[in-house]
Design a protein around this motif. Structure first.
Motif, short mmCIF file in Angstrom:
data_model
loop_
_atom_site.label_atom_id
_atom_site.label_comp_id
_atom_site.label_asym_id
_atom_site.label_seq_id
_atom_site.Cartn_x
_atom_site.Cartn_y
_atom_site.Cartn_z
N LEU A 1 -3.37 5.31 3.22
CA LEU A 1 -3.76 4.86 1.88
C LEU A 1 -3.36 3.40 1.66
CD1 LEU A 1 -4.63 5.29 -1.13
CD2 LEU A 1 -2.30 6.11 -1.52
N MET A 2 -2.12 3.08 1.98
CA MET A 2 -1.64 1.72 1.77
C MET A 2 -2.35 0.72 2.69
SD MET A 2 0.11 2.26 -0.79
CE MET A 2 0.67 0.61 -1.08
N ALA A 3 -2.57 1.11 3.94
CA ALA A 3 -3.27 0.21 4.87
C ALA A 3 -4.69 -0.07 4.38
CB ALA A 3 -3.29 0.81 6.27
N LEU A 4 -5.37 0.96 3.93
CA LEU A 4 -6.73 0.78 3.42
C LEU A 4 -6.73 -0.07 2.14
CD1 LEU A 4 -8.24 4.33 4.01
CD2 LEU A 4 -8.85 2.21 5.21
N ALA A 5 -5.78 0.18 1.25
CA ALA A 5 -5.72 -0.58 -0.01
C ALA A 5 -5.43 -2.06 0.26
CB ALA A 5 -4.65 0.02 -0.93
N PRO B 1 0.97 -3.37 -17.40
CA PRO B 1 0.35 -2.25 -18.08
C PRO B 1 -0.52 -1.40 -17.14
CG PRO B 1 -0.89 -4.24 -18.52
CD PRO B 1 0.32 -4.65 -17.71
N VAL B 2 -0.71 -1.87 -15.92
CA VAL B 2 -1.54 -1.16 -14.95
C VAL B 2 -0.71 -0.03 -14.34
CG1 VAL B 2 -2.87 -1.44 -12.81
CG2 VAL B 2 -2.81 -3.29 -14.48
N PRO B 3 -1.22 1.21 -14.37
CA PRO B 3 -0.43 2.33 -13.88
C PRO B 3 -0.16 2.31 -12.37
CG PRO B 3 -2.62 3.06 -14.53
CD PRO B 3 -2.50 1.63 -14.92
N GLN B 4 -1.03 1.67 -11.62
CA GLN B 4 -0.86 1.53 -10.18
C GLN B 4 -1.72 0.37 -9.71
OE1 GLN B 4 -2.64 4.60 -7.63
NE2 GLN B 4 -3.73 5.39 -9.41
N PRO B 5 -1.44 -0.18 -8.53
CA PRO B 5 -2.28 -1.27 -8.04
C PRO B 5 -3.75 -0.82 -7.97
CG PRO B 5 -0.31 -1.07 -6.70
CD PRO B 5 -0.35 0.13 -7.62
N ILE B 6 -4.62 -1.65 -8.45
CA ILE B 6 -6.04 -1.28 -8.51
C ILE B 6 -6.62 -1.00 -7.12
CG2 ILE B 6 -8.35 -2.11 -9.19
CD1 ILE B 6 -6.87 -3.38 -11.65
N PRO B 7 -6.31 -1.79 -6.08
CA PRO B 7 -6.84 -1.44 -4.75
C PRO B 7 -6.41 -0.04 -4.30
CG PRO B 7 -6.01 -3.68 -4.73
CD PRO B 7 -5.59 -3.07 -6.04
N LYS B 8 -5.18 0.33 -4.59
CA LYS B 8 -4.69 1.67 -4.25
C LYS B 8 -5.46 2.73 -5.03
CE LYS B 8 -0.62 4.60 -4.44
NZ LYS B 8 0.60 4.83 -5.20
N ALA B 9 -5.69 2.47 -6.31
CA ALA B 9 -6.43 3.41 -7.14
C ALA B 9 -7.86 3.58 -6.65
CB ALA B 9 -6.41 2.95 -8.60
#
Length: 155
Positions: free
Chosen positions: A57-61, A34-42
């Motif tokens: 973005l992905m490296a930081l997340a 139900p999560v629209p995107q991974p929370i670390p990415k958000a």
């Protein structure tokens, strides 16, 4: 000995975060999450904006998520001796609760994700229980095997 114990806790925390993340990604890819995107990415997007290049973005997340999981693995190793599965699960429930009332509202998803769907609370609880279970189990097994080895190898 304490630094060694903290390092091991950090490594186990990263490993537990990887286990949690695999389940999270499988749920996202299979569209059952139900999560629209991974929370670390958000969270990273919220801090730096949507204009950040995707590789950064992905490296930081990923770095944020693994670092956070490792940090709390080290915290558990520091405060609990020996670490048990129950303590790992208790830590994960505490981390989940903090996330529900801080990070999710910060993202605009509401407390417990209710601005999107209340299913987010249950889904993220399961993920956190995976983290805590893996962390507690790994640290408990490590403590048990170290205790059986010899008195000079325990921390």
């Amino acid at each position: 000995m304490t630094q060694h114990r903290l390092r091991k806790g950090f490594v186990y925390g990263v490993a537990a975060t990887i286990a949690m993340s695999i389940l999270m990604l499988l749920a996202l890819v299979s569209e059952v999450s139900p999560v629209p995107q991974p929370i670390p990415k958000a969270v990273v997007t919220q801090f730096f904006g949507s204009g950040i290049p995707k590789p950064l973005l992905m490296a930081l997340a990923v770095g944020l998520h693994l670092g956070y999981g490792g940090l709390f693995g080290a915290v558990l190793a520091r405060v609990a001796r020996p670490v048990t599965i129950q303590q790992g699960l208790a830590l994960s429930i505490g981390l989940w609760a903090v996330m529900q009332v801080t990070f999710l509202p910060f993202l605009g998803w509401g407390v417990f994700g209710t601005a999107i769907t209340p299913k987010i609370a249950g889904a993220t609880l399961v993920l956190h229980l995976v983290y805590g279970g893996v962390l507690g189990c790994a640290m408990d097994r490590d403590t048990s095997s170290a205790a059986g080895a010899s008195p000079t190898t325990t921390d």
